[in-house]
Write a protein that holds these residues in place. Structure first.
Motif, PDB file in Angstrom:
ATOM      1  N   VAL A   1      -3.099 -16.054  52.208  1.00 25.15           N
ATOM      2  CA  VAL A   1      -3.537 -14.875  51.478  1.00 25.15           C
ATOM      3  C   VAL A   1      -2.302 -14.193  50.904  1.00 25.15           C
ATOM      4  CG1 VAL A   1      -4.686 -12.627  51.710  1.00 25.15           C
ATOM      5  CG2 VAL A   1      -5.433 -14.541  53.133  1.00 25.15           C
ATOM      6  N   ALA A   2      -2.415 -13.631  49.702  1.00 27.41           N
ATOM      7  CA  ALA A   2      -1.334 -12.804  49.172  1.00 27.41           C
ATOM      8  C   ALA A   2      -1.837 -11.380  48.997  1.00 27.41           C
ATOM      9  CB  ALA A   2      -0.849 -13.342  47.833  1.00 27.41           C
ATOM     10  N   ILE A   3      -0.972 -10.420  49.338  1.00 25.39           N
ATOM     11  CA  ILE A   3      -1.226  -9.036  48.932  1.00 25.39           C
ATOM     12  C   ILE A   3      -0.226  -8.733  47.826  1.00 25.39           C
ATOM     13  CG2 ILE A   3      -1.186  -6.601  49.604  1.00 25.39           C
ATOM     14  CD1 ILE A   3      -1.785  -7.400  52.452  1.00 25.39           C
ATOM     15  N   ILE A   4      -0.728  -8.497  46.623  1.00 22.15           N
ATOM     16  CA  ILE A   4       0.161  -8.140  45.522  1.00 22.15           C
ATOM     17  C   ILE A   4       0.088  -6.626  45.330  1.00 22.15           C
ATOM     18  CG2 ILE A   4       0.598  -8.380  43.041  1.00 22.15           C
ATOM     19  CD1 ILE A   4      -0.455 -11.232  43.213  1.00 22.15           C
ATOM     20  N   LEU A   5       1.251  -5.997  45.441  1.00 22.48           N
ATOM     21  CA  LEU A   5       1.307  -4.543  45.335  1.00 22.48           C
ATOM     22  C   LEU A   5       1.615  -4.127  43.906  1.00 22.48           C
ATOM     23  CD1 LEU A   5       3.203  -3.605  48.538  1.00 22.48           C
ATOM     24  CD2 LEU A   5       1.309  -2.283  47.659  1.00 22.48           C
TER      25      LEU A   5
ATOM     26  N   ASN B   1      -1.239 -18.479  42.219  1.00 21.87           N
ATOM     27  CA  ASN B   1      -2.094 -19.465  41.566  1.00 21.87           C
ATOM     28  C   ASN B   1      -1.493 -20.873  41.686  1.00 21.87           C
ATOM     29  OD1 ASN B   1      -4.394 -20.129  39.872  1.00 21.87           O
ATOM     30  ND2 ASN B   1      -2.893 -20.514  38.243  1.00 21.87           N
ATOM     31  N   LEU B   2      -0.177 -20.976  41.459  1.00 22.18           N
ATOM     32  CA  LEU B   2       0.519 -22.263  41.558  1.00 22.18           C
ATOM     33  C   LEU B   2       0.350 -22.858  42.960  1.00 22.18           C
ATOM     34  CD1 LEU B   2       2.607 -24.318  40.331  1.00 22.18           C
ATOM     35  CD2 LEU B   2       4.393 -22.843  41.260  1.00 22.18           C
ATOM     36  N   LEU B   3       0.486 -22.004  43.979  1.00 23.29           N
ATOM     37  CA  LEU B   3       0.398 -22.481  45.359  1.00 23.29           C
ATOM     38  C   LEU B   3      -1.047 -22.612  45.832  1.00 23.29           C
ATOM     39  CD1 LEU B   3       3.440 -21.758  45.255  1.00 23.29           C
ATOM     40  CD2 LEU B   3       3.252 -21.165  47.669  1.00 23.29           C
ATOM     41  N   ARG B   4      -1.979 -22.197  45.002  1.00 23.89           N
ATOM     42  CA  ARG B   4      -3.404 -22.256  45.324  1.00 23.89           C
ATOM     43  C   ARG B   4      -3.720 -21.554  46.635  1.00 23.89           C
ATOM     44  NH1 ARG B   4      -5.267 -27.374  46.158  1.00 23.89           N
ATOM     45  NH2 ARG B   4      -7.372 -26.570  45.884  1.00 23.89           N
ATOM     46  N   LEU B   5      -3.277 -20.302  46.749  1.00 21.21           N
ATOM     47  CA  LEU B   5      -3.612 -19.511  47.935  1.00 21.21           C
ATOM     48  C   LEU B   5      -5.121 -19.284  47.977  1.00 21.21           C
ATOM     49  CD1 LEU B   5      -0.735 -16.859  48.014  1.00 21.21           C
ATOM     50  CD2 LEU B   5      -0.919 -19.024  49.248  1.00 21.21           C
ATOM     51  N   GLY B   6      -5.623 -19.033  49.176  1.00 15.81           N
ATOM     52  CA  GLY B   6      -7.068 -18.915  49.337  1.00 15.81           C
ATOM     53  C   GLY B   6      -7.640 -17.608  48.824  1.00 15.81           C
ATOM     54  N   HIS B   7      -6.812 -16.550  48.862  1.00 15.22           N
ATOM     55  CA  HIS B   7      -7.334 -15.231  48.499  1.00 15.22           C
ATOM     56  C   HIS B   7      -6.182 -14.315  48.068  1.00 15.22           C
ATOM     57  CE1 HIS B   7     -10.704 -12.352  48.721  1.00 15.22           C
ATOM     58  NE2 HIS B   7      -9.750 -11.458  48.898  1.00 15.22           N
ATOM     59  N   VAL B   8      -6.457 -13.436  47.120  1.00 13.69           N
ATOM     60  CA  VAL B   8      -5.440 -12.465  46.693  1.00 13.69           C
ATOM     61  C   VAL B   8      -6.025 -11.059  46.782  1.00 13.69           C
ATOM     62  CG1 VAL B   8      -4.030 -11.628  44.761  1.00 13.69           C
ATOM     63  CG2 VAL B   8      -4.283 -14.101  45.133  1.00 13.69           C
ATOM     64  N   VAL B   9      -5.284 -10.177  47.466  1.00 12.26           N
ATOM     65  CA  VAL B   9      -5.652  -8.765  47.499  1.00 12.26           C
ATOM     66  C   VAL B   9      -4.701  -8.029  46.563  1.00 12.26           C
ATOM     67  CG1 VAL B   9      -5.873  -6.692  48.910  1.00 12.26           C
ATOM     68  CG2 VAL B   9      -6.381  -8.939  49.912  1.00 12.26           C
ATOM     69  N   VAL B  10      -5.253  -7.351  45.568  1.00 11.54           N
ATOM     70  CA  VAL B  10      -4.427  -6.553  44.670  1.00 11.54           C
ATOM     71  C   VAL B  10      -4.485  -5.110  45.184  1.00 11.54           C
ATOM     72  CG1 VAL B  10      -4.011  -5.855  42.294  1.00 11.54           C
ATOM     73  CG2 VAL B  10      -5.036  -8.099  42.780  1.00 11.54           C
ATOM     74  N   ALA B  11      -3.378  -4.669  45.801  1.00 14.22           N
ATOM     75  CA  ALA B  11      -3.336  -3.334  46.396  1.00 14.22           C
ATOM     76  C   ALA B  11      -2.654  -2.396  45.409  1.00 14.22           C
ATOM     77  CB  ALA B  11      -2.590  -3.376  47.725  1.00 14.22           C
ATOM     78  N   ILE B  12      -3.419  -1.475  44.855  1.00 10.70           N
ATOM     79  CA  ILE B  12      -2.861  -0.538  43.879  1.00 10.70           C
ATOM     80  C   ILE B  12      -2.398   0.689  44.659  1.00 10.70           C
ATOM     81  CG2 ILE B  12      -3.386   0.821  41.815  1.00 10.70           C
ATOM     82  CD1 ILE B  12      -5.440  -1.604  41.246  1.00 10.70           C
ATOM     83  N   ASN B  13      -1.071   0.764  44.786  1.00 17.84           N
ATOM     84  CA  ASN B  13      -0.436   1.695  45.723  1.00 17.84           C
ATOM     85  C   ASN B  13       0.026   2.970  45.010  1.00 17.84           C
ATOM     86  OD1 ASN B  13       0.605   2.556  48.193  1.00 17.84           O
ATOM     87  ND2 ASN B  13       2.589   1.559  47.855  1.00 17.84           N
ATOM     88  N   LYS B  14       0.405   3.940  45.816  1.00 18.20           N
ATOM     89  CA  LYS B  14       0.921   5.245  45.338  1.00 18.20           C
ATOM     90  C   LYS B  14      -0.153   5.998  44.567  1.00 18.20           C
ATOM     91  CE  LYS B  14       5.680   3.676  45.471  1.00 18.20           C
ATOM     92  NZ  LYS B  14       7.058   3.832  44.998  1.00 18.20           N
ATOM     93  N   MET B  15      -1.408   5.808  44.992  1.00 18.81           N
ATOM     94  CA  MET B  15      -2.502   6.552  44.353  1.00 18.81           C
ATOM     95  C   MET B  15      -2.300   8.056  44.537  1.00 18.81           C
ATOM     96  SD  MET B  15      -4.521   4.497  42.738  1.00 18.81           S
ATOM     97  CE  MET B  15      -5.953   5.538  42.408  1.00 18.81           C
TER      98      MET B  15
ATOM     99  N   GLN C   1     -12.369 -14.552  44.790  1.00 19.60           N
ATOM    100  CA  GLN C   1     -11.139 -14.752  45.571  1.00 19.60           C
ATOM    101  C   GLN C   1     -10.147 -13.607  45.361  1.00 19.60           C
ATOM    102  OE1 GLN C   1     -10.560 -18.887  43.926  1.00 19.60           O
ATOM    103  NE2 GLN C   1      -9.845 -19.268  46.021  1.00 19.60           N
ATOM    104  N   ILE C   2     -10.497 -12.660  44.523  1.00 19.84           N
ATOM    105  CA  ILE C   2      -9.595 -11.545  44.202  1.00 19.84           C
ATOM    106  C   ILE C   2     -10.273 -10.237  44.596  1.00 19.84           C
ATOM    107  CG2 ILE C   2      -8.204 -10.452  42.388  1.00 19.84           C
ATOM    108  CD1 ILE C   2      -7.591 -13.395  42.392  1.00 19.84           C
ATOM    109  N   THR C   3      -9.548  -9.369  45.293  1.00 20.57           N
ATOM    110  CA  THR C   3     -10.111  -8.082  45.696  1.00 20.57           C
ATOM    111  C   THR C   3      -9.147  -6.955  45.325  1.00 20.57           C
ATOM    112  OG1 THR C   3     -11.210  -9.139  47.559  1.00 20.57           O
ATOM    113  CG2 THR C   3     -10.988  -6.753  47.665  1.00 20.57           C
ATOM    114  N   PHE C   4      -9.655  -5.903  44.725  1.00 21.62           N
ATOM    115  CA  PHE C   4      -8.830  -4.757  44.328  1.00 21.62           C
ATOM    116  C   PHE C   4      -9.071  -3.581  45.282  1.00 21.62           C
ATOM    117  CE2 PHE C   4      -9.649  -7.315  40.600  1.00 21.62           C
ATOM    118  CZ  PHE C   4      -8.412  -7.373  39.966  1.00 21.62           C
TER     119      PHE C   4
END
Lengths: 299, 418
Positions: free
Chosen positions: B111-115, B134-148, B178-181
């Motif tokens: 899983v990746a968490i992209i901040l 995407n290149l590594l074909r991770l199973g899931h990506v969490v897009v964490a939108i920080n400093k709200m 596979q992507i969660t915001f």
């Protein structure tokens, strides 16, 4: 009869690493301290090579200030499993004038071990030293590789580490270099204890609560013993204690505990709010104590 | 040990000052994984620096140089548990020059968490981090939108960034589920372990709740069995005089006693006689198992060989094309020779040609003469011997390799076979 093997992922990863060591190096050795982590390594090595014997010896760097219970345990384990044990003594390094005994309130032979270790590596031409360090122990350890390359002087170049991709381990080194290998890098303290419990692995008695003469300094519980410097005003008490990590007496503090069984110990670790190395006197020296020691060739 | 708890491995990625270390410190704090002595050290240092808040980034920045400069320069591994899950976080730095660390950290993660900094939105680094996921074909990506907290917890800011990111998702191989915001404030602890009252418009899971509901079985690929032989186990003892076992880690699919197998590279056929783990025998082993296998017939097998089911042979070729990520400052050029380590098997490899360097913002590729540090490009190799591989797309474990420099012995590149 169907009999399905469901792997434990952390155990499988460690066995994979140990087999890579045996295959990629000519003279590997397992650094054995008598502590729970190196005992766990021995069990993993048994599993990795069964029904063959463990294809490398154990090396113990003895500070001379070890708990007698640990040494007794070590000798028993080696005899039971028919392992080869090499012991090198810090006292010999002191006698040869290579290192100087520390003096005063915090005197310890812990840092002196490095010289004895590096000499042993050179003496036996070990090219891979397997250790029980875990990344969850300490901040500098968290950046350690599984195969960690050291130069001729045993030094760790933390900014120039080889990237480790997936589980493909690159153990190629030049003459004089050696690799420190950490098969249980990804285990936590609780993982180790739960494994010891599930696998019913024997460990030295000092891990369980017992009565001991101790004194209190800097909020820590110190063993009262001729090897440990104590000032006259530091009063000795008899307390129920156990050890969470086992180094030598001068650098390992006890914790007050009534946990006399493995179940009680595991429960205590699970609920603990103090880190394992919080009871390591050697780490309290400074914020970067471990990193500084690692750079010059510490375990 | 961990049988009753699942294991989830996560890579975190973000640019400088996106608050990645703070997020990890916050996760540790909220799961009560920060012990009293570590917390005291953080409180002490935060006070010394004159902060009126706890600087959780101090929990992860391990090296002296990092603490001096307040940055992260190498992959650190961090561990924490909840009642149901063991988590391992590979904390990877966001500097441009350290992008190789994201590939390294993500290579052991599912899983990746992209901040993303809510004030800055999707930037070049975000592209790169998602491209690598995407290149590594991770199973899931969490897009964490920080400093709200710094954008008044404004839903419009969140929606704008989400829309920008969704443009990237369309260009990738990821499916939308596979992507969660998640909108968060790591500093203030909003939507990390508890739902934020300041963002009532967000009705999804908190970050921790979301990580908890991920299932390892959904994140691992299920494909065909590949069993590279790491070590030939020959006890030569009285009790096991004739025992000749082949030890290794099983990938992709399961193997059973009686399975008809082919040994590569000799293409010898046999059947699985026994499957061992330590002193027990099993009739079947699941992928991920480090086991020892014996065969019905006397077969000559050595380290680096591979055992597969006879009905599921991989490709065997001396000429391969791969996507390479260069992780060393010495560039990769046409004519260079390397040791190519495919799993555990090593062959010599020569760079025949370089097709292109790929833009990591999904905008295509350009011809190139060399691959520099952090470049990703398509490279054709000629090998000294055939390797027995699958494409990375079909079988991750058997479709990847590392490149080892013949002079320094450093790991200089990682390859994904096309």
């Amino acid at each position: 009869m169907s009999n399905l093997f469901i792997p434990n992922p952390k155990e499988a990863e460690s066995i994979h690493i140990l087999r890579e060591v045996a295959a990629q190096f000519e003279r590997p050795v397992l650094l054995f301290s008598g502590g729970k982590d190196s005992i766990t390594l021995v069990r993993l090595a048994q599993k990795a090579f069964y029904p063959a014997r463990i294809p490398f010896p154990l090396l113990h760097i003895d500070t001379g200030h070890n708990f007698p219970e640990t040494i007794e345990f070590r000798d028993q384990l080696v005899a039971e499993l028919g392992l080869e044990l090499i012991v090198r003594n810090v006292q010999d390094s002191i006698n040869q004038g290579k290192v100087t005994e520390e003096r005063g309130r915090y005197a310890s032979r812990n840092t002196l071990q490095t010289t004895t270790l590096l000499d042993a590596i050179e003496e036996f031409k070990f090219d891979a030293c397997i250790g029980g360090a875990r990344r969850d122990e300490e901040k500098a350890r968290a950046k350690e590789r599984v195969f960690s390359v050291r130069d001729d002087f045993g030094q760790w170049d933390e900014k120039n580490q080889r990237p480790e991709l997936f589980d493909m381990l690159n153990g190629r080194i030049h003459q004089g270099q050696n690799v420190r290998v950490f098969p249980i890098s990804n285990w936590t303290e609780l993982d180790v204890w739960e494994y010891i419990k599930t696998e019913d692995i024997a460990i030295p008695s000092i891990y369980f609560a017992h009565k001991r003469e101790v004194f209190f300094r800097d909020g820590m519980v110190w063993t009262a013993n001729e090897h440990v410097y104590r000032e006259s005003h530091e009063e000795v008490f008899e307390k129920m204690v156990r050890f969470r990590t086992v180094g030598d007496m001068t650098c390992t503090a006890a914790v007050l505990s009534d946990a006399e069984t493995l179940d009680a110990v595991v429960a205590e670790i699970r609920d603990s709010t103090i880190s394992e190395r919080g009871a390591r006197i050697d780490d309290k020296r400074s914020e970067a104590a471990m990193e500084s020691r690692k750079k010059v060739g510490y375990f | 040990m961990t049988h009753n708890r699942k294991l989830i491995k996560i890579a975190t990625a973000g640019s400088v000052d996106d608050g990645k270390s703070t997020l990890i410190g916050r996760l540790l704090y909220d799961t009560k994984s920060l012990t009293t002595d570590k917390l005291e050290a953080i409180e002490k240092t935060s006070r010394q620096r004159g902060f009126d808040y706890l600087d959780f980034s101090l929990a992860t920045d391990g090296l002296i140089a990092e603490r001096e400069q307040g940055i992260t320069i190498d992959v650190a591994h961090i561990y924490f548990n909840t009642a149901k899950t063991n988590f391992v976080i590979a904390d990877t730095p966001g500097h441009v020059e350290y992008t190789r660390n994201m590939v390294t950290g993500a290579s052991t993660s599912q899983v990746a968490i992209i901040l993303i900094d809510a004030r800055k939105g999707v930037i070049e680094q975000t592209n790169r981090h998602f491209f690598i996921s995407n290149l590594l074909r991770l199973g899931h990506v969490v897009v964490a939108i920080n400093k709200m907290d710094l954008v008044n917890y404004d839903e419009d800011v969140f929606l704008k960034i989400k829309a920008d990111f969704e443009v990237l998702v369309e260009k990738s191989d990821f499916k939308t589920d596979q992507i969660t915001f998640i909108p968060i404030s790591a500093l203030k602890g909003e939507n990390i372990a508890k739902h934020s009252e300041l963002m009532p418009w967000y009705v999804g899971n908190t970050l921790l709740d979301h990580l908890e509901v991920l299932e390892p079985s959904d994140l691992h690929e299920s494909t065909v069995a590949r069993f590279p032989i790491q070590y030939v186990t020959r006890p030569r003892t009285e009790a096991f005089h004739d025992f000749r076992g082949f030890s290794g880690k099983l990938y992709g699919g399961s193997l059973k006693v009686g399975d008809e197998v082919t040994v590569l590279p000799s293409f010898t056929e046999s059947k699985i006689k026994t499957i061992h783990f330590f002193d027990q025998e099993y009739s079947e082993a699941l992928p991920g198992a480090s086991i020892t296998i014996t065969l019905e017939d006397e077969v000559n097998i050595s380290r680096g060989d591979m055992l597969v089911k006879s009905s599921e042979l991989p490709k065997s070729e001396k000429q391969i094309t791969a996507t390479i990520c260069q992780v060393n400052s010495k560039p990769l050029k046409v004519g260079d020779k390397y040791t190519l380590q495919h799993g555990i098997n090593r062959v010599l490899a020569k760079v025949e040609s370089i097709d292109s360097v790929i833009h990591t913002d999904f905008t295509g590729e350009v011809p190139a003469a060399q691959l520099k540090l952090n470049d990703i490009g398509k490279v054709n190799f000629r090998l000294s011997k055939s390797i027995h591989f699958d494409t990375y797309h079909d079988n991750k474990s058997n479709g990847r390799f590392i490149l080892i420099d013949e002079g320094s012995y450093d790991t200089v590149g990682v390859g994904f076979i096309d």
